[in-house]
Design a protein around this motif. Structure first.
Motif, PDB file in Angstrom:
ATOM      1  N   TRP A 281      30.190  11.444 -17.104  1.00 51.05           N
ATOM      2  CA  TRP A 281      29.180  10.593 -17.719  1.00 51.05           C
ATOM      3  C   TRP A 281      27.970  11.451 -18.070  1.00 51.05           C
ATOM      4  CZ3 TRP A 281      24.256   9.526 -15.598  1.00 51.05           C
ATOM      5  CH2 TRP A 281      24.069   9.925 -14.262  1.00 51.05           C
ATOM      6  N   MET A 282      27.268  11.032 -19.095  1.00 49.48           N
ATOM      7  CA  MET A 282      26.078  11.761 -19.504  1.00 49.48           C
ATOM      8  C   MET A 282      24.973  10.795 -19.858  1.00 49.48           C
ATOM      9  SD  MET A 282      25.775  11.140 -23.026  1.00 49.48           S
ATOM     10  CE  MET A 282      24.609  12.432 -23.431  1.00 49.48           C
ATOM     11  N   ILE A 283      23.739  11.301 -19.775  1.00 46.39           N
ATOM     12  CA  ILE A 283      22.589  10.519 -20.219  1.00 46.39           C
ATOM     13  C   ILE A 283      21.600  11.483 -20.871  1.00 46.39           C
ATOM     14  CG2 ILE A 283      21.440  10.660 -17.940  1.00 46.39           C
ATOM     15  CD1 ILE A 283      20.281   7.823 -18.607  1.00 46.39           C
ATOM     16  N   PRO A 284      21.134  11.181 -22.097  1.00 44.91           N
ATOM     17  CA  PRO A 284      20.136  12.048 -22.743  1.00 44.91           C
ATOM     18  C   PRO A 284      18.848  12.077 -21.931  1.00 44.91           C
ATOM     19  CG  PRO A 284      21.123  10.531 -24.324  1.00 44.91           C
ATOM     20  CD  PRO A 284      21.545  10.069 -22.965  1.00 44.91           C
ATOM     21  N   ARG A 285      18.142  13.171 -22.028  1.00 43.55           N
ATOM     22  CA  ARG A 285      16.877  13.284 -21.287  1.00 43.55           C
ATOM     23  C   ARG A 285      15.898  12.190 -21.690  1.00 43.55           C
ATOM     24  NH1 ARG A 285      15.696  19.691 -22.005  1.00 43.55           N
ATOM     25  NH2 ARG A 285      16.246  19.141 -24.138  1.00 43.55           N
ATOM     26  N   SER A 286      15.982  11.767 -22.960  1.00 42.12           N
ATOM     27  CA  SER A 286      15.048  10.748 -23.444  1.00 42.12           C
ATOM     28  C   SER A 286      15.315   9.365 -22.860  1.00 42.12           C
ATOM     29  CB  SER A 286      15.107  10.668 -24.974  1.00 42.12           C
ATOM     30  OG  SER A 286      16.414  10.308 -25.389  1.00 42.12           O
ATOM     31  N   ARG A 287      16.503   9.173 -22.253  1.00 44.91           N
ATOM     32  CA  ARG A 287      16.839   7.857 -21.697  1.00 44.91           C
ATOM     33  C   ARG A 287      16.587   7.785 -20.196  1.00 44.91           C
ATOM     34  NH1 ARG A 287      19.765   5.119 -25.750  1.00 44.91           N
ATOM     35  NH2 ARG A 287      19.232   3.241 -24.555  1.00 44.91           N
ATOM     36  N   ILE A 288      15.913   8.793 -19.640  1.00 46.04           N
ATOM     37  CA  ILE A 288      15.469   8.754 -18.243  1.00 46.04           C
ATOM     38  C   ILE A 288      13.970   8.475 -18.254  1.00 46.04           C
ATOM     39  CG2 ILE A 288      15.275  10.011 -16.073  1.00 46.04           C
ATOM     40  CD1 ILE A 288      17.623  11.722 -16.932  1.00 46.04           C
ATOM     41  N   LEU A 289      13.583   7.324 -17.715  1.00 41.05           N
ATOM     42  CA  LEU A 289      12.195   6.879 -17.764  1.00 41.05           C
ATOM     43  C   LEU A 289      11.573   6.913 -16.372  1.00 41.05           C
ATOM     44  CD1 LEU A 289      12.710   3.766 -20.078  1.00 41.05           C
ATOM     45  CD2 LEU A 289      12.318   6.148 -20.751  1.00 41.05           C
ATOM     46  N   LEU A 290      10.256   7.070 -16.324  1.00 37.04           N
ATOM     47  CA  LEU A 290       9.534   7.036 -15.055  1.00 37.04           C
ATOM     48  C   LEU A 290       8.993   5.641 -14.796  1.00 37.04           C
ATOM     49  CD1 LEU A 290       7.471  10.361 -15.200  1.00 37.04           C
ATOM     50  CD2 LEU A 290       9.817   9.997 -14.433  1.00 37.04           C
ATOM     51  N   VAL A 308      10.358  16.931  -8.030  1.00 35.93           N
ATOM     52  CA  VAL A 308      10.266  17.943  -9.068  1.00 35.93           C
ATOM     53  C   VAL A 308      10.623  19.316  -8.500  1.00 35.93           C
ATOM     54  CG1 VAL A 308       8.796  19.072 -10.777  1.00 35.93           C
ATOM     55  CG2 VAL A 308       8.492  16.637 -10.293  1.00 35.93           C
ATOM     56  N   GLN A 309      11.629  19.918  -9.088  1.00 34.55           N
ATOM     57  CA  GLN A 309      12.094  21.239  -8.656  1.00 34.55           C
ATOM     58  C   GLN A 309      11.575  22.340  -9.575  1.00 34.55           C
ATOM     59  OE1 GLN A 309      16.335  22.125  -9.347  1.00 34.55           O
ATOM     60  NE2 GLN A 309      16.470  22.701  -7.180  1.00 34.55           N
ATOM     61  N   GLU A 310      11.483  22.014 -10.869  1.00 35.94           N
ATOM     62  CA  GLU A 310      11.030  23.003 -11.856  1.00 35.94           C
ATOM     63  C   GLU A 310      10.274  22.295 -12.958  1.00 35.94           C
ATOM     64  OE1 GLU A 310      13.990  24.887 -14.439  1.00 35.94           O
ATOM     65  OE2 GLU A 310      13.172  26.837 -13.820  1.00 35.94           O
ATOM     66  N   GLN A 311       9.235  22.955 -13.481  1.00 37.28           N
ATOM     67  CA  GLN A 311       8.404  22.367 -14.531  1.00 37.28           C
ATOM     68  C   GLN A 311       8.068  23.461 -15.542  1.00 37.28           C
ATOM     69  OE1 GLN A 311       5.237  19.922 -12.974  1.00 37.28           O
ATOM     70  NE2 GLN A 311       3.869  20.372 -14.693  1.00 37.28           N
ATOM     71  N   VAL A 312       8.504  23.271 -16.804  1.00 39.84           N
ATOM     72  CA  VAL A 312       8.296  24.287 -17.832  1.00 39.84           C
ATOM     73  C   VAL A 312       7.595  23.655 -19.029  1.00 39.84           C
ATOM     74  CG1 VAL A 312       9.394  25.953 -19.364  1.00 39.84           C
ATOM     75  CG2 VAL A 312      10.378  25.518 -17.099  1.00 39.84           C
ATOM     76  N   GLU A 313       6.443  24.202 -19.415  1.00 40.10           N
ATOM     77  CA  GLU A 313       5.703  23.690 -20.567  1.00 40.10           C
ATOM     78  C   GLU A 313       6.297  24.258 -21.853  1.00 40.10           C
ATOM     79  OE1 GLU A 313       1.550  24.386 -20.139  1.00 40.10           O
ATOM     80  OE2 GLU A 313       1.396  23.327 -18.224  1.00 40.10           O
ATOM     81  N   MET A 317       5.351  19.313 -25.012  1.00 37.29           N
ATOM     82  CA  MET A 317       6.342  18.670 -24.149  1.00 37.29           C
ATOM     83  C   MET A 317       6.514  19.495 -22.874  1.00 37.29           C
ATOM     84  SD  MET A 317       7.213  15.997 -25.899  1.00 37.29           S
ATOM     85  CE  MET A 317       8.709  15.395 -25.082  1.00 37.29           C
ATOM     86  N   VAL A 318       7.020  18.843 -21.837  1.00 36.19           N
ATOM     87  CA  VAL A 318       7.264  19.516 -20.558  1.00 36.19           C
ATOM     88  C   VAL A 318       8.692  19.210 -20.126  1.00 36.19           C
ATOM     89  CG1 VAL A 318       6.596  19.732 -18.134  1.00 36.19           C
ATOM     90  CG2 VAL A 318       4.842  19.364 -19.888  1.00 36.19           C
ATOM     91  N   ALA A 319       9.466  20.263 -19.849  1.00 33.01           N
ATOM     92  CA  ALA A 319      10.823  20.101 -19.335  1.00 33.01           C
ATOM     93  C   ALA A 319      10.768  20.078 -17.813  1.00 33.01           C
ATOM     94  CB  ALA A 319      11.711  21.243 -19.821  1.00 33.01           C
ATOM     95  N   PRO A 331      20.829  18.172  -9.960  1.00 38.39           N
ATOM     96  CA  PRO A 331      19.536  17.696 -10.468  1.00 38.39           C
ATOM     97  C   PRO A 331      19.663  16.966 -11.793  1.00 38.39           C
ATOM     98  CG  PRO A 331      19.769  20.047 -10.863  1.00 38.39           C
ATOM     99  CD  PRO A 331      20.956  19.637 -10.041  1.00 38.39           C
ATOM    100  N   LEU A 332      18.636  16.178 -12.080  1.00 34.73           N
ATOM    101  CA  LEU A 332      18.487  15.533 -13.381  1.00 34.73           C
ATOM    102  C   LEU A 332      17.466  16.318 -14.194  1.00 34.73           C
ATOM    103  CD1 LEU A 332      18.305  11.775 -12.319  1.00 34.73           C
ATOM    104  CD2 LEU A 332      20.138  12.819 -13.666  1.00 34.73           C
ATOM    105  N   HIS A 333      17.661  16.323 -15.520  1.00 30.36           N
ATOM    106  CA  HIS A 333      16.752  17.026 -16.424  1.00 30.36           C
ATOM    107  C   HIS A 333      16.039  16.005 -17.303  1.00 30.36           C
ATOM    108  CE1 HIS A 333      18.527  20.939 -15.382  1.00 30.36           C
ATOM    109  NE2 HIS A 333      19.671  20.273 -15.325  1.00 30.36           N
ATOM    110  N   LEU A 334      14.710  16.120 -17.390  1.00 31.73           N
ATOM    111  CA  LEU A 334      13.893  15.202 -18.181  1.00 31.73           C
ATOM    112  C   LEU A 334      13.043  16.013 -19.153  1.00 31.73           C
ATOM    113  CD1 LEU A 334      13.805  14.277 -14.959  1.00 31.73           C
ATOM    114  CD2 LEU A 334      12.428  12.410 -15.862  1.00 31.73           C
ATOM    115  N   MET A 335      12.595  15.359 -20.209  1.00 32.84           N
ATOM    116  CA  MET A 335      11.633  15.942 -21.140  1.00 32.84           C
ATOM    117  C   MET A 335      10.539  14.910 -21.368  1.00 32.84           C
ATOM    118  SD  MET A 335      11.065  18.760 -22.969  1.00 32.84           S
ATOM    119  CE  MET A 335      12.632  19.517 -23.419  1.00 32.84           C
ATOM    120  N   LEU A 336       9.301  15.260 -20.990  1.00 33.61           N
ATOM    121  CA  LEU A 336       8.195  14.317 -21.096  1.00 33.61           C
ATOM    122  C   LEU A 336       7.045  14.921 -21.894  1.00 33.61           C
ATOM    123  CD1 LEU A 336       7.989  13.116 -17.373  1.00 33.61           C
ATOM    124  CD2 LEU A 336       9.019  11.885 -19.283  1.00 33.61           C
ATOM    125  N   PRO A 337       6.272  14.083 -22.599  1.00 37.52           N
ATOM    126  CA  PRO A 337       5.061  14.580 -23.254  1.00 37.52           C
ATOM    127  C   PRO A 337       4.096  15.155 -22.222  1.00 37.52           C
ATOM    128  CG  PRO A 337       5.642  12.396 -24.060  1.00 37.52           C
ATOM    129  CD  PRO A 337       6.503  12.650 -22.868  1.00 37.52           C
TER     130      PRO A 337
END
Length: 381
Positions: A281-290, A308-313, A317-319, A331-337
């Motif tokens: 199963w997969m989920i796009p990063r954009s479909r994971i909400l806070l 949060v394990q890793e934070q990259v600007e 946007m921030v990965a 882990p899960l991967h997210l992309m947030l403004p």
């Protein structure tokens, strides 16, 4: 299907294996996307009639270019192909104008010059007609190469990594110019690229290509939301790809319930997978909400708590990479403004409360070698 479409069904074992079927309609741009060494350029050369003849069938504009069963092989010069290469391939001893005049050799000299000037104007090269390639920047040379490819009124336009040799700012300008030119094109166009983002911006449909084979062809939206399998999901850039078991199908709520290492998640209804089966199963990063925990949390779907394990600007946007509480979950991967990260005071080590949108969860056949939680990622060629 339009009679002016490009239709390809070819195969070969050597020197590079190919087993490909595709259709590109007149006026459509189809992007051939895949890693380096996957055979993309070999496919383009076969369509253009360059190199060793392939087995199978190639037709375009109602004309048969290659039919191995009847030994038809139209020479490259008679196929009417306009080609744009990564390294431009301009004649170094000719001016920009003379380069664009080359495919117009059948016209009177004055008409050749007039049409070549018109094409240079269309690619924003007016005033640079007399410059030779070594007097032009990379972006300017690519504009001349595109004008030359289009000037001959081709039946098919082939673009082989055409923007790879220019800087990012120039590339984005060329994207806009090609998009504007495409509105007037009425021929099929194939774009070969390893850059998924480039393909998503420019193409009507994407053809995912690996090891000489077409894995899936679909619109950008279809590919990103519903990849055929884990390999396609990886190749279009998805990172959240895992394994689970199908628990039940809830027809009333239009959900399929899966279990992911002790967590039950609701996905959009996908009855093609039987209860009890193992799936990816997969989920796009954009479909994971806070979300912020409160008394209504229990009514949210698919809630998980991570840290949060890793934070990259990455510009604005921030990965984020977030570990998930529980038995050795990947882990899960997210992309947030960036402004959301700042406002919520998100930083490494802090908890994240996440909800995984059910309609964003897509199930795929189980393929063990392709998934992060139990095996290594796909090897890159």
């Amino acid at each position: 299907m339009d009679d002016n479409a490009l239709k390809v069904s070819i195969r070969q074992q050597r020197p590079v294996p190919l087993d490909a079927e595709l259709v590109c309609e007149a006026g459509e741009m189809l992007a051939i996307v895949g890693p380096s060494g996957s055979g993309k350029s070999t496919l383009l050369r076969a369509i253009a009639g360059l190199g060793k003849p392939v087995q199978g069938l190639i037709s375009c504009g109602g004309a048969t270019w290659r039919d191995s069963s009847s030994r038809v092989r139209l020479p490259t010069r008679e196929r009417g192909v306009g080609m744009v290469f990564q390294q431009y391939a301009l004649f170094p001893h000719l001016s920009a104008l003379e380069n664009v005049m080359e495919p117009l050799a059948s016209l009177p000299s004055a008409e050749r010059r007039k049409q070549a000037q018109a094409w240079l104007a269309r690619v924003n090269m007016s005033g640079m007609e007399q410059r030779c390639p070594d007097q032009l920047s990379g972006g300017q040379q690519q504009r001349v190469a595109l004008a030359r490819a289009l000037a001959g009124n081709p039946r098919l336009l082939l673009l082989d990594e055409p923007f790879a040799a220019v800087d990012r700012v120039t590339r984005e300008k060329l994207y806009r110019e090609l998009a504007a030119l495409r509105r007037d094109l009425s021929v099929p166009a194939l774009l070969v690229t390893h850059d998924v983002e480039e393909a998503l911006m420019l193409a009507d449909r994407l053809c995912i290509f690996a090891q000489g084979k077409v894995l899936q062809t679909a619109s950008a939206a279809e590919l990103m939301a519903r990849p055929a399998d884990g390999q396609v999901a990886r190749l279009v850039g998805h990172r959240n790809i895992f394994r689970a078991n199908v628990i039940r199908h809830d027809l009333g709520r239009r959900h399929t319930v899966i279990e992911w290492r002790g967590i039950r998640l609701a996905a959009g209804l996908q009855e093609r997978f039987s209860v009890g089966s193992r799936v990816n199963w997969m989920i796009p990063r954009s479909r994971i909400l806070l979300y912020t925990p409160n008394s209504e949390t229990e009514h949210r779907e698919n809630t998980v708590v991570g840290r949060v394990q890793e934070q990259v600007e990455l510009g604005d946007m921030v990965a984020l990479t977030a570990t998930v509480e529980g038995p050795e979950r990947p882990p899960l991967h997210l992309m947030l403004p960036a402004h959301v990260v700042s406002r919520r005071c998100i930083s490494v080590g802090k908890p994240l409360h996440m909800t995984l949108e059910a309609e964003g969860i897509w199930l795929m056949p189980d393929e063990r070698y392709q998934i992060d939680d139990e095996a290594a990622a796909l090897p890159r060629e």
